[in-house]
Design an enzyme around this catalytic site. Structure first.
Site, PDB file in Angstrom:
ATOM      1  CG  MET A  63      -1.664  -1.111   1.746  1.00 63.18           C
ATOM      2  SD  MET A  63      -2.777  -0.834   2.986  1.00 63.18           S
ATOM      3  CE  MET A  63      -1.725  -2.177   3.868  1.00 63.18           C
ATOM      4  CB  VAL A  64       1.415   4.445  -2.182  1.00 61.28           C
ATOM      5  CG1 VAL A  64       1.425   4.936  -2.210  1.00 61.28           C
ATOM      6  CG2 VAL A  64       1.054   3.590  -3.702  1.00 61.28           C
ATOM      7  CD  GLN A 116       3.203  -4.433  -6.161  1.00 63.92           C
ATOM      8  OE1 GLN A 116       2.788  -3.474  -5.246  1.00 63.92           O
ATOM      9  NE2 GLN A 116       2.562  -5.139  -5.848  1.00 63.92           N
ATOM     10  CB  CYS A 145      -2.040  -0.370  -9.174  1.00 60.70           C
ATOM     11  SG  CYS A 145      -2.153   1.981  -9.042  1.00 60.70           S
ATOM     12  CE  LYS A 184      -2.447  -6.743  -4.271  1.00 58.13           C
ATOM     13  NZ  LYS A 184      -3.675  -6.271  -4.937  1.00 58.13           N
ATOM     14  CG  ASN A 245      -5.760  -7.426  -2.262  1.00 59.51           C
ATOM     15  OD1 ASN A 245      -5.689  -7.372  -3.407  1.00 59.51           O
ATOM     16  ND2 ASN A 245      -6.006  -7.449  -0.771  1.00 59.51           N
ATOM     17  CB  ALA A 269      -5.504  -3.664   1.483  1.00 56.84           C
ATOM     18  CD  GLU A 270     -11.684  -0.081   2.863  1.00 59.27           C
ATOM     19  OE1 GLU A 270     -12.101  -1.005   3.168  1.00 59.27           O
ATOM     20  OE2 GLU A 270     -11.050   1.030   2.350  1.00 59.27           O
TER      21      GLU A 270
END
Length: 529
Positions: A63-64, A116, A145, A184, A245, A269-270
């Site tokens: 995650m950026v 990544q 992305c 991914k 994911n 992630a979130e």
């Protein structure tokens, strides 16, 4: 592999040495040599053996500005088995030594870890992967992305229509880098197309796949639910490990996903941004989790923007109740200042938690969350909304609440509601309040209106050259012609701020002074005679 304080460590790691490692600017690549067939086969065996040996199930997503070292280390303390670094731009990583040193940091116990990269040029990705040999356990190619920045940069999910290019990138890394490469991806619109896409990547050399069960278009207000059946399709057609994911919001979701899809592990992630204890299946008090994160942020020197964004998400619901504290977080810049704000939030929360009514509400929420975890009842926005704001819990999109209130599935949002959701998401991405984001939006709209007005406005022609004249020039001239005219005719122009008229007065003054000097000289001569 060994265990140090409950954390998986790489072989020969030195637990006594506490040092954050960054790639030095002097790092250079050695001679380019091709991998042997045995080395390629060894890389392909690496992830199946490692996932099984270490019983890896819980994975922290790339995650950026969010999966930085401090957050990865905190997640490892709460159930994470494998972590990914934030996405790194391969071109900048190989050409900009300052970017390379600042963007990537690792730690002795931050293993296993995957770095990544994003990019679209085979040799660039190959060199980036070679630079991190021995500093990670694997590298990953970002093909998922969906953001506009990826579209502009021609990487991420916007490469999925150029499968040949992707395969050439994977093959270049497979043949010349000593670290195993994974990818991914997002699902395609068509099931068969997704299967073929996955098969091509594995044939090119991908040793592991992470499949996000959403398409490229499913983002923002159109995010929707991930389709686990599409992930299962990929599992059935490839012979490498697959990580799922999407839709991981509660502790029970991980086991359900593995059961329904047959994947080797699950990536969150979130869900872990709003509840870092998700892998443990608990729902702690949010301000306490935020204080814990700040300890890691201080120890591992987390970036200010990353720290602020994490606090906004961890304390999302409590900060909505205390807007003044939310505003303070958006303007402070040090860990100590962040801690002061969170401690004040804690004092306010504890005052409310001390009431008998709040205790009953918290206990009821825990029972409901346990039912959701066990699959007894589904996770609905109403379930999350009824729980106290000080508990870590899944994030609810405005669209979910709207559909439930309207009582109809599939009913679309109004334009006003979509706009609200877009502003809220932009605010979360930038680590600022919704109010500040609205101000930015208004400024942008005003600037666009001004630009359009200026474009539409017609200017009279210059009296000297015929080009558009400057607005407000008394001589109706362009800037260049006005300067020439003012200089030669000794005039002033207030619009262009040219001042030449005073030169006439100075010239006349010099003549008068000259005449006086001549008269004085003549008088002196007469007196001498």
């Amino acid at each position: 592999w060994t265990m140090v304080d409950g954390v998986i460590c790489a072989p020969n790691a030195a637990p006594s040495v506490e040092q954050v490692y960054r790639i030095p600017k002097t790092e250079s690549l050695g001679e380019l040599t091709k991998c042997s067939d045995e080395e390629i086969n060894e890389k392909k065996r690496f992830w199946p053996e490692t996932l099984a040996k270490l019983n890896i199930k819980n994975v922290v997503a790339p995650m950026v500005d969010q999966s930085e070292l401090a957050f990865r280390m905190m997640m490892r303390a709460h159930g994470a088995h494998l972590t990914y670094t934030p996405m790194i731009h391969a071109h900048l990583f190989t050409t900009d030594t300052t970017y390379r040193k600042n963007i990537l940091s690792t730690y002795m116990t931050d293993r296993p870890v995957i770095i990544q990269f994003c990019g679209n040029e085979p040799n660039t990705l190959r060199d980036a992967c070679r630079m991190v040999e021995g500093k990670c356990d694997g590298v990953d190619l970002n093909l998922g992305c969906p953001q506009n920045v990826a579209k502009r940069g021609h990487y991420g999910s916007y490469l999925q229509d150029e499968v040949d290019l992707i395969c050439s990138i994977i093959s270049a890394v497979r043949d010349y880098s000593r670290v195993p490469l994974s990818a991914k991806i997002r699902i395609r619109e068509d099931r068969e197309q997704t299967k073929e896409y996955a098969r091509r990547l594995v044939e090119a050399g991908a040793t592991m796949l992470t499949v996000h069960g959403r398409t490229r278009e499913m983002k923002g207000v159109n995010t929707g639910l991930a389709d686990w059946t599409r992930i299962k399709d990929v599992v059935e057609v490839v012979d490498v490990p697959v990580i799922a994911n999407g839709n991981i919001q509660m502790g029970g979701d991980i086991d359900r996903c593995i059961t329904e899809t047959g994947v080797n592990a699950v990536m969150a992630a979130e869900g872990i941004l709003y509840n870092p204890y998700l892998f443990e299946g608990t729902h702690p008090i949010s301000y306490k989790v935020a204080l814990e994160y700040l300890e890691y942020a201080g120890k591992f020197d987390a970036d200010v923007s990353a720290t602020r964004a994490h606090l906004f998400r961890i304390c999302q619901y409590s900060l909505l109740e205390h807007d003044d504290l939310r505003m303070k977080i958006s303007v402070v810049h040090t860990v100590d200042q962040f801690r002061e704000v969170i401690e004040e939030l804690g004092r306010r929360v504890e005052e409310v938690r001390g009431k008998e009514e709040s205790k009953e509400k918290e206990e009821e929420a825990m029972r409901v969350f346990e039912d959701v975890k066990l699959g007894i009842r589904p996770l609905e926005s109403s379930v999350v909304a009824m729980s106290p704001h000080w508990m870590c819990k899944p994030y609810i999109r405005l669209s979910d609440l709207t559909k439930e209130k309207e009582g109809g599935e599939g009913e679309g949002l109004s334009e006003k509601e979509k706009k609200k959701e877009e502003i809220r998401m932009k605010a979360a991405e930038n680590g600022i309040s919704v109010k500040q984001m609205k101000k930015r939006e208004r400024r942008t709209m005003q600037a666009e209106k001004t630009i359009k007005k200026e474009i539409k406005q017609k200017f009279p022609p210059c009296a000297r050259c015929g080009q558009p004249a400057s607005q407000g020039c008394k001589g109706v001239m362009c800037k260049k012609c006005c300067r020439w005219t003012c200089r030669n005719e000794k005039k002033d122009c207030n619009q262009h701020k040219y001042k030449f008229a005073h030169l006439v007065d100075e010239k006349e003054g010099n003549l008068i002074e000259g005449e006086k000097k001549e008269e004085e000289k003549e008088k002196v001569v007469e007196m001498e005679n």
